[in-house]
Scaffold this motif. Structure first.
Motif, PDB file in Angstrom:
ATOM      1  N   PRO A  56       0.806  -1.185  -0.090  1.00 45.31           N
ATOM      2  CA  PRO A  56      -0.105   0.216  -0.037  1.00 45.31           C
ATOM      3  C   PRO A  56       0.885   1.178  -0.146  1.00 45.31           C
ATOM      4  O   PRO A  56       0.236   2.275  -0.278  1.00 45.31           O
ATOM      5  N   TRP A  57       2.024   1.088   0.037  1.00 49.67           N
ATOM      6  CA  TRP A  57       2.845   2.403   0.162  1.00 49.67           C
ATOM      7  C   TRP A  57       3.525   2.928  -1.205  1.00 49.67           C
ATOM      8  O   TRP A  57       3.774   4.060  -1.129  1.00 49.67           O
ATOM      9  N   GLU A  58       3.519   2.077  -2.132  1.00 45.32           N
ATOM     10  CA  GLU A  58       3.999   2.553  -3.250  1.00 45.32           C
ATOM     11  C   GLU A  58       3.071   3.123  -4.230  1.00 45.32           C
ATOM     12  O   GLU A  58       1.847   2.647  -4.157  1.00 45.32           O
ATOM     13  N   MET A  59       3.543   3.954  -5.019  1.00 45.97           N
ATOM     14  CA  MET A  59       2.638   4.466  -6.235  1.00 45.97           C
ATOM     15  C   MET A  59       3.276   4.264  -7.517  1.00 45.97           C
ATOM     16  O   MET A  59       4.498   4.701  -7.417  1.00 45.97           O
ATOM     17  N   PRO A  60       2.823   3.544  -8.463  1.00 47.81           N
ATOM     18  CA  PRO A  60       3.595   3.260  -9.704  1.00 47.81           C
ATOM     19  C   PRO A  60       3.271   4.584 -10.633  1.00 47.81           C
ATOM     20  O   PRO A  60       2.195   5.082 -10.535  1.00 47.81           O
ATOM     21  N   LEU A  61       4.487   4.809 -11.470  1.00 47.95           N
ATOM     22  CA  LEU A  61       4.114   6.113 -12.306  1.00 47.95           C
ATOM     23  C   LEU A  61       4.569   5.524 -13.706  1.00 47.95           C
ATOM     24  O   LEU A  61       5.761   5.943 -14.095  1.00 47.95           O
ATOM     25  N   PRO A  62       3.832   4.811 -14.577  1.00 50.35           N
ATOM     26  CA  PRO A  62       4.060   4.293 -15.461  1.00 50.35           C
ATOM     27  C   PRO A  62       4.512   5.195 -16.704  1.00 50.35           C
ATOM     28  O   PRO A  62       5.229   5.106 -17.549  1.00 50.35           O
ATOM     29  N   GLU A  63       3.683   6.485 -16.433  1.00 51.91           N
ATOM     30  CA  GLU A  63       3.860   7.504 -17.530  1.00 51.91           C
ATOM     31  C   GLU A  63       5.255   7.971 -17.435  1.00 51.91           C
ATOM     32  O   GLU A  63       5.831   8.749 -18.327  1.00 51.91           O
ATOM     33  N   LEU A  64       6.070   7.769 -16.460  1.00 48.07           N
ATOM     34  CA  LEU A  64       7.339   8.463 -16.107  1.00 48.07           C
ATOM     35  C   LEU A  64       8.432   7.367 -16.571  1.00 48.07           C
ATOM     36  O   LEU A  64       9.626   7.561 -16.025  1.00 48.07           O
ATOM     37  N   CYS A  65       8.083   6.255 -17.119  1.00 47.68           N
ATOM     38  CA  CYS A  65       9.113   5.233 -17.376  1.00 47.68           C
ATOM     39  C   CYS A  65      10.101   5.700 -18.419  1.00 47.68           C
ATOM     40  O   CYS A  65      10.148   6.945 -19.074  1.00 47.68           O
ATOM     41  N   GLN A  66      11.268   5.056 -18.118  1.00 53.32           N
ATOM     42  CA  GLN A  66      12.500   5.678 -18.866  1.00 53.32           C
ATOM     43  C   GLN A  66      13.079   4.274 -19.777  1.00 53.32           C
ATOM     44  O   GLN A  66      12.797   3.111 -19.451  1.00 53.32           O
ATOM     45  N   GLU A  67      13.607   4.549 -21.131  1.00 51.36           N
ATOM     46  CA  GLU A  67      14.191   3.328 -21.418  1.00 51.36           C
ATOM     47  C   GLU A  67      15.441   3.184 -21.499  1.00 51.36           C
ATOM     48  O   GLU A  67      16.186   4.271 -21.382  1.00 51.36           O
ATOM     49  N   VAL A  68      16.024   2.045 -21.155  1.00 54.92           N
ATOM     50  CA  VAL A  68      17.408   1.456 -21.092  1.00 54.92           C
ATOM     51  C   VAL A  68      17.895   0.674 -22.119  1.00 54.92           C
ATOM     52  O   VAL A  68      17.194  -0.331 -22.448  1.00 54.92           O
ATOM     53  N   LYS A  69      19.011   1.086 -22.728  1.00 59.92           N
ATOM     54  CA  LYS A  69      19.627   0.263 -23.744  1.00 59.92           C
ATOM     55  C   LYS A  69      20.510  -0.540 -23.403  1.00 59.92           C
ATOM     56  O   LYS A  69      21.337  -0.482 -22.285  1.00 59.92           O
ATOM     57  N   LEU A  70      20.792  -1.960 -23.922  1.00 60.21           N
ATOM     58  CA  LEU A  70      21.566  -2.935 -23.636  1.00 60.21           C
ATOM     59  C   LEU A  70      22.261  -3.503 -24.847  1.00 60.21           C
ATOM     60  O   LEU A  70      22.004  -3.636 -25.613  1.00 60.21           O
ATOM     61  N   GLY A  71      23.502  -3.883 -24.557  1.00 61.79           N
ATOM     62  CA  GLY A  71      24.430  -4.558 -25.713  1.00 61.79           C
ATOM     63  C   GLY A  71      24.481  -3.966 -27.082  1.00 61.79           C
ATOM     64  O   GLY A  71      24.447  -2.708 -27.121  1.00 61.79           O
ATOM     65  N   GLY A  72      24.828  -4.685 -28.148  1.00 60.97           N
ATOM     66  CA  GLY A  72      25.136  -4.184 -29.272  1.00 60.97           C
ATOM     67  C   GLY A  72      26.306  -3.581 -29.627  1.00 60.97           C
ATOM     68  O   GLY A  72      27.318  -4.241 -29.107  1.00 60.97           O
ATOM     69  N   HIS A  73      26.538  -2.641 -30.404  1.00 63.19           N
ATOM     70  CA  HIS A  73      27.673  -1.867 -30.671  1.00 63.19           C
ATOM     71  C   HIS A  73      27.654  -0.356 -30.880  1.00 63.19           C
ATOM     72  O   HIS A  73      26.471   0.071 -30.948  1.00 63.19           O
ATOM     73  N   THR A  74      28.553   0.183 -31.002  1.00 62.54           N
ATOM     74  CA  THR A  74      28.734   1.702 -31.478  1.00 62.54           C
ATOM     75  C   THR A  74      28.976   2.068 -32.891  1.00 62.54           C
ATOM     76  O   THR A  74      29.703   1.233 -33.611  1.00 62.54           O
ATOM     77  N   GLU A  75      28.751   3.229 -33.265  1.00 58.20           N
ATOM     78  CA  GLU A  75      28.850   3.774 -34.744  1.00 58.20           C
ATOM     79  C   GLU A  75      29.490   4.972 -34.288  1.00 58.20           C
ATOM     80  O   GLU A  75      28.898   5.845 -33.848  1.00 58.20           O
ATOM     81  N   HIS A  76      30.683   5.362 -35.232  1.00 59.27           N
ATOM     82  CA  HIS A  76      31.361   6.578 -35.093  1.00 59.27           C
ATOM     83  C   HIS A  76      31.083   7.395 -36.425  1.00 59.27           C
ATOM     84  O   HIS A  76      30.945   6.737 -37.483  1.00 59.27           O
ATOM     85  N   TYR A  77      30.604   8.712 -36.001  1.00 56.54           N
ATOM     86  CA  TYR A  77      30.199   9.349 -37.395  1.00 56.54           C
ATOM     87  C   TYR A  77      30.650  10.709 -37.488  1.00 56.54           C
ATOM     88  O   TYR A  77      30.891  11.243 -36.089  1.00 56.54           O
ATOM     89  N   GLN A  78      30.264  11.612 -38.433  1.00 59.62           N
ATOM     90  CA  GLN A  78      30.618  12.956 -38.350  1.00 59.62           C
ATOM     91  C   GLN A  78      29.281  13.661 -38.584  1.00 59.62           C
ATOM     92  O   GLN A  78      28.299  13.505 -39.168  1.00 59.62           O
ATOM     93  N   ASP A  79      28.997  14.605 -37.588  1.00 55.96           N
ATOM     94  CA  ASP A  79      27.609  15.202 -37.696  1.00 55.96           C
ATOM     95  C   ASP A  79      27.738  16.355 -38.736  1.00 55.96           C
ATOM     96  O   ASP A  79      28.635  16.715 -39.266  1.00 55.96           O
ATOM     97  N   GLY A  80      26.605  17.230 -38.838  1.00 58.20           N
ATOM     98  CA  GLY A  80      26.540  18.040 -39.837  1.00 58.20           C
ATOM     99  C   GLY A  80      27.498  19.251 -39.855  1.00 58.20           C
ATOM    100  O   GLY A  80      27.940  19.646 -40.865  1.00 58.20           O
ATOM    101  N   GLN A  81      27.929  19.453 -38.463  1.00 56.32           N
ATOM    102  CA  GLN A  81      29.144  20.485 -38.406  1.00 56.32           C
ATOM    103  C   GLN A  81      30.592  19.806 -38.494  1.00 56.32           C
ATOM    104  O   GLN A  81      31.362  20.637 -38.102  1.00 56.32           O
TER     105      GLN A  81
END
Ligand code: CR6
Length: 829
Positions: free
Chosen positions: A190-215
């Protein structure tokens, strides 16, 4: 407009939701029983009643909680506050109901309300399953700090993990520990309140890509292998007197999509659900290891998961209030509770540099300003490190960031120590001595502006040993903040008899200004006061005796000396040294049945990590010795031994108030601080202890004459090790020690089975890593002094009163104020 809204909403909801008279509370309780639980009294189970009462109390918190958030918002909009974020993989709040009643100041009114309705408040309080989201001292410390932050009015968030299963429940079967899954959420929370609208996404694994931006700037993109979602669950943490109500925000992992529609459409229902199961595993269960590092991939994912959710949440809140990520460090400070959240250093860099386009140098300045790191251990095997390969598999981008931090850091090191490549290797964030590891404590030391230990001795040892090279490099970063515990839960709530006696003579200011306990000193010699003091202790011992009888079947005598050791089972804490004392007394009584001995009840409690065989064997030894001692007619009425199963916050509240003697007997240089030592002493127990952790400061405060000191000191331990420690010498030359060991070895306590304790005895005889044999005789002699002292009840009581009177320093309010001044640079509001 805004104010009018608040007023009218408040008006409408008043009485039933906020009133604090017994009638209001009783009415609200029935209302909640009906509308929230769907029950009327004749149909209600005890849990229904508990839930209805919890909602009734939560309603009374809501106004303060909402007001708090409003105040934050206003202050934030004016840019006039800095919020403290306490990042911790563990929180051990203990049951909420009683504590909230205390802090709201409606304990008595609620008791009356329940009586009016024919219910017993204590029974309802007892119905609550505590959130066991921590292993021991470290998690409990985090919760004491949350209580203090709210009480001394510092706006704060506690950020952590909402484990579905907390620390296992312990049962004792045939003397052995058995672990049972902790289903703390089964009956609802009874003490907790879920706040599903405030969820956050967390990435895991995979790889990185290095690139040059517009500038034309080089940038990095992380292409993860998968994404999970963190849902925050908020629990209000009210300060004493209802000053403010902070938030404990715990994250639960969920799948981003519960169904993979591709799979679903081809009829592969199970594959479709698999993702969901995998994602939710992240916050399924707390790792039950206290101290040692475990090196499991899932643990690293847990750590990263909650840190990433929390930092993103902090940025989100800032954004909502119009703050740019560039002023992150002006709005927040974040404390890393041990290295478990230390990946935060790399994650904040990633968020700032990759996702918010902040330049590396600026991001690094923000990161260092934001974080402080608290170290909680001197055990080298407990310092977290992750194999580079595993780290890179889960966090490929973070590994690059760690390398870049390290590259820049080692440049700095080489400037400071030219030509000293060994120094560079020792300081490096990467351990290259064999298989390569990321050293999390190093990441924390480099990425934080402050590093602290948790007791004076511990902080000194950090500087001279564990983190010596970092201290040489950054002496200005190092601090000490001695731990503390909250006097609300650990005195006012758990020891109401003592609290009433104290408040009766010095008022109740001590509850928030613990130094005021000093006013008790003049009463230490007052016979009438002493008598009342003894009566309180006696009643508390009666209650504990009942608990012991119910839980273990052992009947103990409340007039005997209650000698208690409750804490996690660990060889360095030396529960087995305590056992050697019991066996020594037992052997003495067997040899000289007529000898005069102070009757003692030995109480143990504590969990062993499930994979820690030696600790589990020590539990078996305690229970085996108990089995013999408790049933021997020669010993009856003189010694009793009880192992209280499932030691947790709730049982702690019943144990500390009933102790005469507190066992704090770790080998010097092993216990970072300890906090149980403080809880015992605050409740009038005298300490038998070594010069280890916060014992040193407890002794300083209460006076050497009111503390039973024994054992090797840190430098003596080191000297003895250097000389070559040989436990056999002690065994050969000390007949009492030999007798105790031989009794174990012969199978005397194990029905003739001489094999059972062989691993334990062999280890002691051959290595004795924690030097029990060296400290044996000094310990026995000191225990004899304890017994002699206990016979003089007047002087014992005097010492007990003085112990309590001089515990002001060990309030967590003091500790939190020190963090505010020295590390966080925030002012209580
Ligand atoms: N196990 C220390 O061992 C200290 C607490 C809180 C510990 C203990 O002496 O009181 O932290 N350390 O600072 C860790 O958990 C790593 C603990 O609880």
């Amino acid at each position: 407009m805004e104010n009018q809204d608040e007023v009218s909403t408040g008006e409408k909801c008043r009485n039933i939701r906020t009133g604090s008279s017994p009638d209001d509370i009783a009415q609200a309780f029935l209302d909640n029983l009906y509308y929230a639980q769907g029950r009327i009294p004749v149909l209600a189970t005890r849990n229904d009643l508990y839930m209805a009462l919890a909602y009734t109390v939560r309603d009374r918190l809501a106004a303060r909680w909402v007001a708090q958030m409003q105040q934050f918002r206003r202050a934030e909009l004016k840019k006039s506050i800095k919020v403290v974020c306490y990042l911790s993989a563990e929180f051990l709040p203990g049951p909420h109901l009683g504590n909230n009643l205390l802090n709201l100041g409606i304990y008595d009114e609620t008791r009356q309300a329940m009586e009016q309705l024919g219910y017993n408040l204590e029974e309802l309080i007892d119905q609550e399953t505590e959130p066991g989201l921590g292993n021991g001292g470290l998690g409990r410390l985090a919760s004491c700090f949350m209580d203090s932050l709210s009480t001394i009015v510092v706006p704060a968030f506690g950020y952590g993990i909402r484990y579905e299963f907390g620390i296992f429940d312990q049962e004792i079967r045939d003397g052995w520990q058995v672990e049972i899954t902790d289903k703390w959420l089964k009956l609802g929370n009874p003490w907790e309140m879920p706040l599903p609208e405030l969820c956050q996404e967390v990435k895991l694994g995979g790889h990185t890509e290095h690139y040059q931006d517009g500038q034309g700037r080089s940038r990095v993109r992380w292409i993860p292998a998968g994404v999970v979602e963190g849902i925050p669950y908020d629990t209000p943490i009210l300060g004493y007197g209802g000053n403010i109500c902070n938030t404990l925000r715990l994250w639960k992992a969920e799948a981003v999509e519960s169904f993979d529609f591709q799979d679903f459409n081809v009829g592969n229902y199970y594959a479709a659900v698999e993702e969901k199961v995998k994602s939710e595993t992240i916050t399924k269960v707390l790792y039950p290891n206290d101290e040692p590092e475990i090196g499991k991939m899932l643990r690293l994912i847990q750590e990263y998961f909650f840190v990433s959710c929390s930092l993103q949440d902090m940025i989100r809140i800032g954004k909502m209030l119009g703050n740019s990520p560039e002023c992150f460090d002006q709005r927040y400070v974040a404390q890393l509770n041990d290295t478990h959240p230390s990946i935060a250093v790399a994650e904040l860099m990633r968020l700032l540099v990759d996702e918010h386009d902040v330049a590396w140098e600026k991001a690094w300045e923000i990161t260092q300003n934001t974080f402080g790191y608290t170290n909680h251990t001197l055990l080298p095997e407990a310092l977290e490190k992750w194999p580079v390969e595993l780290f890179g598999q889960i966090l490929p981008r973070h590994l690059e960031i760690v390398y870049e931090i390290n590259r820049r850091f080692l440049d700095q090191v080489r400037l400071a120590f030219p030509g000293d490549e060994e120094q560079a290797a020792r300081l490096s964030l990467i351990d290259e001595s064999g298989c390569r590891y990321v050293r999390m404590a190093h990441l924390a030391c480099v990425g934080c502006h402050a590093v602290n230990g948790v007791a004076k001795l511990h902080s000194e040892l950090l500087k001279s040993e564990v983190l010596r090279d970092f201290h040489e490099m950054f002496p200005e970063k190092f601090h000490n903040v001695t731990n503390g515990v909250t006097p609300r839960r650990w005195m006012a709530l758990s020891n109401p008899r003592l609290a009433a006696l104290i408040s009766g003579v010095i008022g109740d200011g001590w509850i928030t200004q613990l130094d005021e306990l000093r006013k008790l000193e003049p009463f230490a010699d007052d016979p009438a006061f002493q008598e009342k003091w003894r009566r309180v202790k006696r009643e508390n011992k009666n209650d504990l005796a009942t608990l012991i009888l119910n839980r273990t079947g052992v009947a103990v005598d409340p007039d005997s000396l209650f000698d208690i050791q409750v804490k996690r089972l660990h060889e360095y804490k030396r529960q087995h040294l305590n056992v050697l004392h019991i066996i020594t007394l037992y052997a003495r009584l067997k040899r000289y049945p007529a000898s005069d001995c102070v009757p003692r009840t030995f109480v143990f409690g504590g969990k062993a990590a499930p994979g820690y065989a030696m600790a589990k064997l020590i539990i078996k030894l305690i229970n085996s010795v108990a089995g013999v001692v408790n049933t021997d007619p020669d010993i009856r009425g003189r010694l009793n031994v009880a192992f209280l199963p499932d030691f947790n916050v709730k049982t702690g509240q019943q144990v500390y108030p009933a102790a005469d003697l507190s066992e704090q007997i770790s080998l010097a240089g092993e216990e970072a601080s300890g906090t149980g030592n403080m809880k015992f002493s605050m409740n009038g127990a005298l300490t038998i202890g070594t010069l280890d952790g916060a014992n040193v400061e407890i002794r300083e405060e209460v006076g050497a004459e009111n503390f039973f000191l024994f054992g090797l000191k840190v430098d003596e331990v080191e000297e003895l090790k250097a000389r070559g420690y040989d436990p056999r010498k002690y065994y050969d030359s000390n007949p009492a020690l030999r007798e105790a060991i031989d009794l174990i070895r012969s199978g005397h306590f194990s029905g003739g089975n001489a094999q059972l304790f062989a691993p334990l005895v062999d280890l002691l005889m051959q290595r004795d890593n924690y030097m029990l044999f060296a400290d044996y005789q000094p310990y026995i002699d000191c225990q004899d002094r304890v017994s002699a002292a206990f016979r003089d009840q007047q002087n014992w009581t005097r010492m007990s009163i003085l112990n309590v009177a001089r515990m002001g320093k060990f309030s967590s309010d003091r500790a939190v104020r020190e963090y505010c001044d020295m590390i966080w640079k925030v002012q209580p509001v």
